[in-house]
Write a protein that holds these residues in place. Structure first.
Motif, PDB file in Angstrom:
ATOM      1  N   ARG A  99       0.844  -1.198   0.000  1.00  0.00           N
ATOM      2  CA  ARG A  99       0.000   0.000   0.000  1.00  0.00           C
ATOM      3  C   ARG A  99       0.879   1.247   0.000  1.00  0.00           C
ATOM      4  O   ARG A  99       0.988   1.937   1.006  1.00  0.00           O
ATOM      5  N   GLU A 100       1.538   1.497  -1.139  1.00  0.00           N
ATOM      6  CA  GLU A 100       2.391   2.661  -1.282  1.00  0.00           C
ATOM      7  C   GLU A 100       1.598   3.752  -1.974  1.00  0.00           C
ATOM      8  O   GLU A 100       0.522   3.508  -2.524  1.00  0.00           O
ATOM      9  N   ARG A 101       2.161   4.982  -1.978  1.00  0.00           N
ATOM     10  CA  ARG A 101       1.505   6.068  -2.707  1.00  0.00           C
ATOM     11  C   ARG A 101       1.764   5.837  -4.185  1.00  0.00           C
ATOM     12  O   ARG A 101       2.917   5.839  -4.610  1.00  0.00           O
ATOM     13  N   LYS A 156       4.062   6.872 -11.215  1.00  0.00           N
ATOM     14  CA  LYS A 156       4.598   6.106 -12.330  1.00  0.00           C
ATOM     15  C   LYS A 156       5.678   5.136 -11.823  1.00  0.00           C
ATOM     16  O   LYS A 156       6.614   5.543 -11.128  1.00  0.00           O
ATOM     17  N   GLY A 157       5.510   3.863 -12.133  1.00  0.00           N
ATOM     18  CA  GLY A 157       6.500   2.877 -11.700  1.00  0.00           C
ATOM     19  C   GLY A 157       6.280   2.382 -10.282  1.00  0.00           C
ATOM     20  O   GLY A 157       7.040   1.561  -9.778  1.00  0.00           O
ATOM     21  N   ARG A 158       5.255   2.905  -9.603  1.00  0.00           N
ATOM     22  CA  ARG A 158       4.967   2.417  -8.248  1.00  0.00           C
ATOM     23  C   ARG A 158       3.472   2.137  -8.137  1.00  0.00           C
ATOM     24  O   ARG A 158       2.654   3.047  -8.277  1.00  0.00           O
ATOM     25  N   GLY A 186      18.172  -6.899  -4.604  1.00  0.00           N
ATOM     26  CA  GLY A 186      18.305  -8.191  -3.945  1.00  0.00           C
ATOM     27  C   GLY A 186      19.508  -8.240  -3.034  1.00  0.00           C
ATOM     28  O   GLY A 186      20.143  -7.214  -2.764  1.00  0.00           O
ATOM     29  N   GLY A 187      19.805  -9.428  -2.573  1.00  0.00           N
ATOM     30  CA  GLY A 187      20.951  -9.595  -1.697  1.00  0.00           C
ATOM     31  C   GLY A 187      20.917 -10.930  -0.991  1.00  0.00           C
ATOM     32  O   GLY A 187      20.024 -11.763  -1.218  1.00  0.00           O
ATOM     33  N   ARG A 188      21.913 -11.073  -0.120  1.00  0.00           N
ATOM     34  CA  ARG A 188      22.093 -12.315   0.624  1.00  0.00           C
ATOM     35  C   ARG A 188      21.290 -12.255   1.920  1.00  0.00           C
ATOM     36  O   ARG A 188      21.097 -11.167   2.490  1.00  0.00           O
ATOM     37  N   TYR A 189      20.789 -13.393   2.382  1.00  0.00           N
ATOM     38  CA  TYR A 189      19.982 -13.416   3.625  1.00  0.00           C
ATOM     39  C   TYR A 189      20.338 -14.668   4.419  1.00  0.00           C
ATOM     40  O   TYR A 189      19.519 -15.566   4.587  1.00  0.00           O
ATOM     41  N   ASP A 190      21.572 -14.693   4.953  1.00  0.00           N
ATOM     42  CA  ASP A 190      22.093 -15.924   5.547  1.00  0.00           C
ATOM     43  C   ASP A 190      21.375 -16.387   6.811  1.00  0.00           C
ATOM     44  O   ASP A 190      21.455 -17.562   7.157  1.00  0.00           O
ATOM     45  N   ALA A 197      14.639  -9.606  -6.785  1.00  0.00           N
ATOM     46  CA  ALA A 197      13.345  -9.484  -7.466  1.00  0.00           C
ATOM     47  C   ALA A 197      13.402  -8.302  -8.420  1.00  0.00           C
ATOM     48  O   ALA A 197      13.858  -7.214  -8.056  1.00  0.00           O
ATOM     49  N   ILE A 198      12.970  -8.555  -9.643  1.00  0.00           N
ATOM     50  CA  ILE A 198      12.871  -7.513 -10.657  1.00  0.00           C
ATOM     51  C   ILE A 198      11.459  -6.954 -10.588  1.00  0.00           C
ATOM     52  O   ILE A 198      10.502  -7.711 -10.493  1.00  0.00           O
ATOM     53  N   GLY A 199      11.318  -5.635 -10.613  1.00  0.00           N
ATOM     54  CA  GLY A 199       9.988  -5.039 -10.758  1.00  0.00           C
ATOM     55  C   GLY A 199       9.622  -5.155 -12.237  1.00  0.00           C
ATOM     56  O   GLY A 199      10.162  -4.426 -13.066  1.00  0.00           O
ATOM     57  N   GLU A 200       8.728  -6.096 -12.547  1.00  0.00           N
ATOM     58  CA  GLU A 200       8.439  -6.343 -13.969  1.00  0.00           C
ATOM     59  C   GLU A 200       7.785  -5.118 -14.615  1.00  0.00           C
ATOM     60  O   GLU A 200       8.064  -4.781 -15.760  1.00  0.00           O
TER      61      GLU A 200
END
Ligand code: HAM
Length: 425
Positions: A118-120, A123-125, A293-297, A314-317
């Motif tokens: 639930r963001e404002r 464009k792109g969001r 993205g990144g590592r989450y050990d 994750a790519i924002g498609e």
């Protein structure tokens, strides 16, 4: 009229062609790296995201679509559910639930699907958006902690962006340390922030105490100069994290994957350890992150599972498609000139002129000497050409062309030598 809910949208043809093209390339490229698809539910227990993503993140504290799901039978309990705001927590939950680590192999999983925040909207969001993501995780004995996994995933991403034809991206890379060395950095940050707290935005004042790392993620312009003077995470990494990061970079250099280290990039989710990254693209305006993205050990243990280090993205498609569309419009630059051979034997001369103009970088199309002048002008207009250039016998002899500006309607004679400059104005 009932309209689509704010922050959601319909994807219509012909745009859906581009979405399908992207998804086809994803499946092709990811298969080459031995990734396989996982599909997890669109809603999960709220607790999964609270524990996985972190209570203090923007996502969990203010952006989740959460509801009380009432029991419908005596055998059920009322529970609090949430539309997934991201898919990493769900994949790790599934990894634990199905004991995927038992094979002893690395799990290389990808997903394509809707996420909800639930963001404002802008464009792109969006409030419903699509992610293409991948996660590689497994027991440490499968090599899940190795820097080569980080490099492989980044290499796969560049292969994908190449395959879909995205140009002009930048990869930002950082290491945010691990649960052993980050507390010292957090402490240093907390102390440094205490001195400047009253100059920061309201959110940062709160974060400075609860979760100082989150402050670095702040986008408020007035706060930025203050951040430049804060302690840098690179100076606090322990030996293990430092060598891990150095090895990730060394492999990326070998694979010729270009990147820039950005020590401010900590990302907006709490599960990250060591490597973090984002790809940005200039055509996206304020929402410039195409993927992150990144590592989450420690995430699996945090969710009650076995030790299962991992890394993913994750790519924002929606954003990837927007960037590709912006690029296509640039590629399909409006036609500058329509060259119109007039009279028998003029095609050759027209082609010669078109070749010269194209060599100078001008978008040109050519008519045909069998066209009457009227038909040529009509075609030029349909094609949206800016100028029409007539190539008749007189023109060829005089070495000067009749050039018509199709917007103003003005027609002038321009010598061959001045033509390029004239069209460029
Ligand atoms: P994230 O940075 O929150 O990471 O989101 C990844 C990407 O999703 C962003 O870079 C952006 O392109 C897109 N995105 C995020 N929010 C929106 C929105 N409201 N509208 C449109 N696009 C959006 C994650 O979600 C992590 N789960 C990534 C990950 C996987 N890390 C490890 N594994």
């Amino acid at each position: 009229m009932i309209k689509a809910v704010r922050g959601t949208r319909d994807l219509l043809p012909p745009d859906t062609e581009l979405w399908n093209f992207v998804e086809r390339k994803v499946r092709e490229v990811f298969a080459r790296y031995n990734y396989h698809e996982i599909r997890t539910p669109v809603f999960e227990s709220t607790e999964l995201f609270a524990r996985g993503v972190g209570e203090d993140t923007d996502i969990v504290s203010k952006e989740m679509f959460t509801w009380e799901d009432k029991a419908r039978a005596a055998s059920e309990k009322t529970q609090t559910l949430t539309l997934r705001p991201e898919n990493t927590a769900g994949v790790v939950r599934a990894y634990i639930e199905h004991e995927l680590g038992r094979s002893g192999l690395l799990q290389k999983l990808y997903y394509i699907g809707p996420q909800f925040r639930r963001e404002r909207p802008q464009k792109g969001r969006y409030r419903q958006f699509f992610q293409i993501g991948a996660e590689v995780l497994g027991p440490p004995t499968a090599g899940s902690e190795l820097p080569m996994r980080d490099a492989e995933i980044l290499d796969m991403l560049t292969a994908l962006l190449d395959a879909v034809g995205l140009k002009g991206w930048t990869l930002y890379l950082n290491s945010v340390g691990c649960l052993d060395c980050r507390p010292a950095y957090n402490q240093a940050l907390r102390e440094a922030l205490a001195g400047v707290k009253d100059q920061l935005c309201g959110d940062c004042q709160r974060r400075a105490e609860t979760n100082p790392l989150r402050v670095l993620d702040c986008k408020v312009p007035a706060d930025q100069p203050i951040f430049e003077k804060l302690p840098k995470i690179a100076d606090y990494l322990d030996e293990g994290c430092r060598t891990h990061f150095a090895e990730v970079r060394a492999i990326l250099d070998t694979l010729k994957v270009p990147y820039q280290v950005n020590e401010r990039m900590v990302r907006g989710l709490d599960y990250y350890t060591r490597t973090t990254f984002e790809f940005t693209h200039g055509d996206l305006g304020a929402q410039s992150a195409v993927l992150g993205g990144g590592r989450y050990d420690g995430l699996s243990e945090q969710l009650g599972g076995p030790k299962a280090p991992g890394i993913g993205f994750a790519i924002g498609e929606d954003r990837l498609v927007l960037a590709l569309q912006a690029q296509q419009q640039q590629a399909l630059a409006p036609l500058k000139a329509f060259v119109m051979p007039l009279g028998k034997g003029m095609n050759r001369h027209a082609m010669k002129l078109a070749k010269e103009l194209r060599a100078a970088g001008i978008a040109v199309d050519v008519s045909d000497e069998s066209f009457r002048l009227k038909k040529s002008f009509e075609t030029a207009e349909k094609l949206g050409a800016a100028f029409a250039i007539i190539v008749g016998e007189n023109e060829v002899q005089a070495g000067a062309y009749a050039v018509k500006d199709l917007k103003s309607g003005e027609q002038t004679t321009v010598s061959g030598g001045e033509l390029l400059a004239y069209l460029a104005d």
